[in-house]
Design an enzyme around this catalytic site. Structure first.
Site, PDB file in Angstrom:
ATOM      1  N   TYR A 244     -20.178  60.370  62.761  1.00 44.85           N
ATOM      2  CA  TYR A 244     -21.576  59.966  62.871  1.00 44.85           C
ATOM      3  C   TYR A 244     -22.101  60.590  64.146  1.00 44.85           C
ATOM      4  O   TYR A 244     -21.505  60.426  65.210  1.00 44.85           O
ATOM      5  CB  TYR A 244     -21.704  58.439  62.940  1.00 44.85           C
ATOM      6  CG  TYR A 244     -21.814  57.822  61.575  1.00 44.85           C
ATOM      7  CD1 TYR A 244     -22.820  58.209  60.715  1.00 44.85           C
ATOM      8  CD2 TYR A 244     -20.912  56.863  61.151  1.00 44.85           C
ATOM      9  CE1 TYR A 244     -22.925  57.664  59.449  1.00 44.85           C
ATOM     10  CE2 TYR A 244     -21.006  56.306  59.889  1.00 44.85           C
ATOM     11  CZ  TYR A 244     -22.022  56.712  59.047  1.00 44.85           C
ATOM     12  OH  TYR A 244     -22.121  56.176  57.799  1.00 44.85           O
ATOM     13  N   ASP A 272     -25.809  61.806  55.117  1.00 42.16           N
ATOM     14  CA  ASP A 272     -26.640  60.995  54.212  1.00 42.16           C
ATOM     15  C   ASP A 272     -26.997  59.631  54.791  1.00 42.16           C
ATOM     16  O   ASP A 272     -27.402  58.722  54.068  1.00 42.16           O
ATOM     17  CB  ASP A 272     -25.941  60.809  52.864  1.00 42.16           C
ATOM     18  CG  ASP A 272     -24.590  60.102  53.000  1.00 42.16           C
ATOM     19  OD1 ASP A 272     -24.247  59.644  54.103  1.00 42.16           O
ATOM     20  OD2 ASP A 272     -23.862  60.022  51.987  1.00 42.16           O
ATOM     21  N   HIS A 363     -22.199  58.139  49.308  1.00 43.15           N
ATOM     22  CA  HIS A 363     -21.744  57.176  50.313  1.00 43.15           C
ATOM     23  C   HIS A 363     -21.315  55.859  49.637  1.00 43.15           C
ATOM     24  O   HIS A 363     -21.647  54.763  50.088  1.00 43.15           O
ATOM     25  CB  HIS A 363     -22.882  56.935  51.318  1.00 43.15           C
ATOM     26  CG  HIS A 363     -22.446  56.479  52.675  1.00 43.15           C
ATOM     27  ND1 HIS A 363     -22.767  57.166  53.827  1.00 43.15           N
ATOM     28  CD2 HIS A 363     -21.768  55.398  53.096  1.00 43.15           C
ATOM     29  CE1 HIS A 363     -22.305  56.509  54.885  1.00 43.15           C
ATOM     30  NE2 HIS A 363     -21.692  55.441  54.461  1.00 43.15           N
TER      31      HIS A 363
HETATM   32  O1  173 Z   1     -21.089  52.675  54.823  1.00 39.05           O
HETATM   33  C1  173 Z   1     -20.982  52.165  55.936  1.00 39.05           C
HETATM   34  O2  173 Z   1     -20.840  50.942  56.067  1.00 39.05           O
HETATM   35  C2  173 Z   1     -21.051  53.021  57.106  1.00 39.05           C
HETATM   36  O3  173 Z   1     -21.009  54.195  56.934  1.00 39.05           O
HETATM   37  C3  173 Z   1     -21.195  52.482  58.447  1.00 39.05           C
HETATM   38  C4  173 Z   1     -22.166  53.001  59.287  1.00 39.05           C
HETATM   39  C5  173 Z   1     -22.357  52.467  60.535  1.00 39.05           C
HETATM   40  C6  173 Z   1     -21.574  51.411  60.946  1.00 39.05           C
HETATM   41  C7  173 Z   1     -20.585  50.908  60.130  1.00 39.05           C
HETATM   42  C8  173 Z   1     -20.396  51.445  58.882  1.00 39.05           C
END
Ligand code: 173
Length: 502
Positions: A244, A272, A363
């Site tokens: 991320y 995404d 996702h």
């Molecule tokens: O799908 C999710 O839960 C995910 O990608 C996510 C994103 C940020 C924090 C925790 C999970």
């Protein structure tokens, strides 16, 4: 070692805060004091749990379920009040909750692992043995959860055209992924917050993957720290990492370069999720948890609609764009893969941007609802890339994820051009249900299914898997009736409506 405490009556706090603020929630963790007063209603797990530990040592409750850097990324520095002598802080007397009792009974009632015959079953067992909150977070998908169901249904719109009389005495489903050996054409995809569902978290995946020659993709928001996972490496196993992208690119750069230095073989950038989808099961759980309400918060303007994931996702940079790709190329030599491509148009842009691969993914149904399934997207993507002479190209690999529960699903994706397939929830549920042994069992089930299905399909190796082995002509017709998916329908939990106070 870490000690964590929310604080009620520490001497340190009394000097620093008014009684009201202290009551609202000061957390002590890792021998440090944090003022989480303003964070109370943002807390993914609800405010009640913080208030329970306010003024006391919260380390034990905190550590298992938070990513290692949750505090540093979510709480402004001026709320980090400083160190504290743990001996001066009250302990929370731990009583066994009703839920914990229920879980203990469910754990004892699990079927023997060898009775688990398919990946669906891990889901139903996991649901019984993990906290409700964990289930809500893991199982949830966005809006009306149409895409998560479509991820299963789409595979059922693809039918096999098996070949016969091909001497399938030996069949081999091993492959390479981004140049790395893999015993399965499947990798363990990234899922966050593994310790919500099992005390050991993602490291169970690591150990099982090492023993079985499977590649694990480490999530940015794993509960186990990146280094804990890498340090558990054995058999020279391969890791990928999911990224991320942080608003602060220096943090991202450090993370990426650290991953490369530690031998990670692929950087999967999630593209995404500029904002996390609304996952109402997750949000609903917090409503339940907060139903008593935090007295100190009455009348305050607070954001109430955050579930577990959303509340820890504010660091994710929504400005991420194609312009950033050269920067990623400049900071790492790892193969770069864009995770979350949904159209031929973006697949072409990705190829032209010079990345090494794409993951066709929605996702796990958790982002844009009624986005199409990866397997459906695959057909249009390979056609568009071929038409431009971009593909097949050994330097550009196409992956698919979402809804995969059977080797037959994987084989369909490979026939249609995928190099490998990502499996997230099914492996997550396997360790929630049985820890490391569960993951090993899930891999064994895949092996058994690959052997049988490849024989029946007339494919001796993954190179024999060609488009002619499937009829995908109905794949993009969303109104085709599909056979009932009995196991999925039994494990899938319908959504719920908010409760009226009658
Ligand atoms: O799908 C999710 O839960 C995910 O990608 C996510 C994103 C940020 C924090 C925790 C999970």
């Amino acid at each position: 070692s870490a000690r964590c405490l929310p604080l009620l009556f520490s001497p340190v706090l009394r000097l620093l805060n008014t009684a009201a603020e202290i009551a609202a929630g000061l957390l002590y963790m890792a021998s440090k004091v944090y003022d989480v007063t303003e964070f109370l209603d943002e807390h993914p797990g609800g405010s009640k749990i913080i208030l329970k530990y306010a003024g006391r040592d919260a380390t034990e409750a905190y550590e298992p379920i938070h990513p290692p850097d949750a505090i540093t990324t979510n709480l402004p520095l001026h709320k980090h009040l400083g160190p504290i002598d743990v001996a001066t802080v009250a302990k929370v007397v731990k009583e066994v909750t009703e839920e914990e009792k229920k879980i203990q009974l469910a754990v004892a009632a699990r079927p023997p692992l060898e009775n688990v015959l398919n990946l669906h079953e891990f889901e139903i067992i996991a649901k019984a043995v993990i906290p409700e909150k964990a289930w809500a977070y893991y199982s949830s998908a966005s809006d009306d959860e149409i895409t998560i169901r479509e991820n299963r249904a789409a595979y059922q719109r693809v039918w096999f055209r098996p070949r016969i009389l091909r001497d399938v005495t030996t069949v081999d489903w091993s492959t390479t992924i981004l140049g790395q050996k893999s015993s399965l054409p499947v990798y363990i995809s990234a899922t966050a917050l593994g310790k919500l569902g099992h005390p050991e978290g993602e490291i169970t995946l690591t150990r099982a993957a090492a023993k079985n020659g499977v590649i694990q993709m480490i999530a940015t928001l794993a509960s186990c720290s990146f280094d804990d996972i890498i340090n558990a490496q054995s058999n020279n196993q391969t890791f990928f990492v999911q990224l991320y992208v942080n608003r602060d690119r220096q943090i991202t750069k450090k993370y990426v370069q650290h991953a490369e230095k530690r031998g990670v073989k692929g950087l999967f950038i999630t593209v995404d999720a500029p904002q996390l989808g609304r996952r109402e099961k997750d949000m609903r759980m917090k409503q339940v948890d907060d139903s008593a309400g935090a007295e100190v918060q009455k009348g305050q303007k607070v954001q109430k609609d955050q579930g577990v994931a959303r509340a820890i996702s504010s660091f994710i940079d929504p400005s991420l764009s194609w312009k950033d790709i050269p920067w990623f190329r400049s900071i790492t030599k790892m193969p770069i893969i864009l995770k979350g491509i949904s159209t031929a148009e973006d697949a072409i842009l990705a190829y032209e941007a010079g990345v090494q691969g794409i993951v066709l993914s929605n996702h796990g149904g958790r982002q844009l609802d009624t986005a199409r399934s990866g397997i459906e997207i695959l057909v249009e993507v390979t056609a568009a890339l071929k038409a431009r002479g971009y593909w097949p190209d050994p330097k550009f690999e196409i992956f698919v994820d979402g809804g995969v529960r059977r080797a037959s699903d994987v084989l369909k994706a490979l026939c249609l051009g995928a190099k490998a397939v990502g499996v997230g929830r099914a492996f997550l549920y396997s360790f929630c249900a049985y820890g490391e042994a569960g993951v090993e069992r899930a891999i064994q089930i895949f092996r058994d299914e690959f052997e049988m299905n490849m024989r029946l399909l007339g494919a001796r190796t993954v190179d024999d898997l060609v488009p002619e082995m499937v009829d995908a002509s109905a794949l993009n017709q969303h109104i085709v009736p599909v056979p009932t998916d009995h196991l999925f329908d039994q494990t899938y939990q319908p959504m719920q409506i908010t409760k009226l106070k009658l």
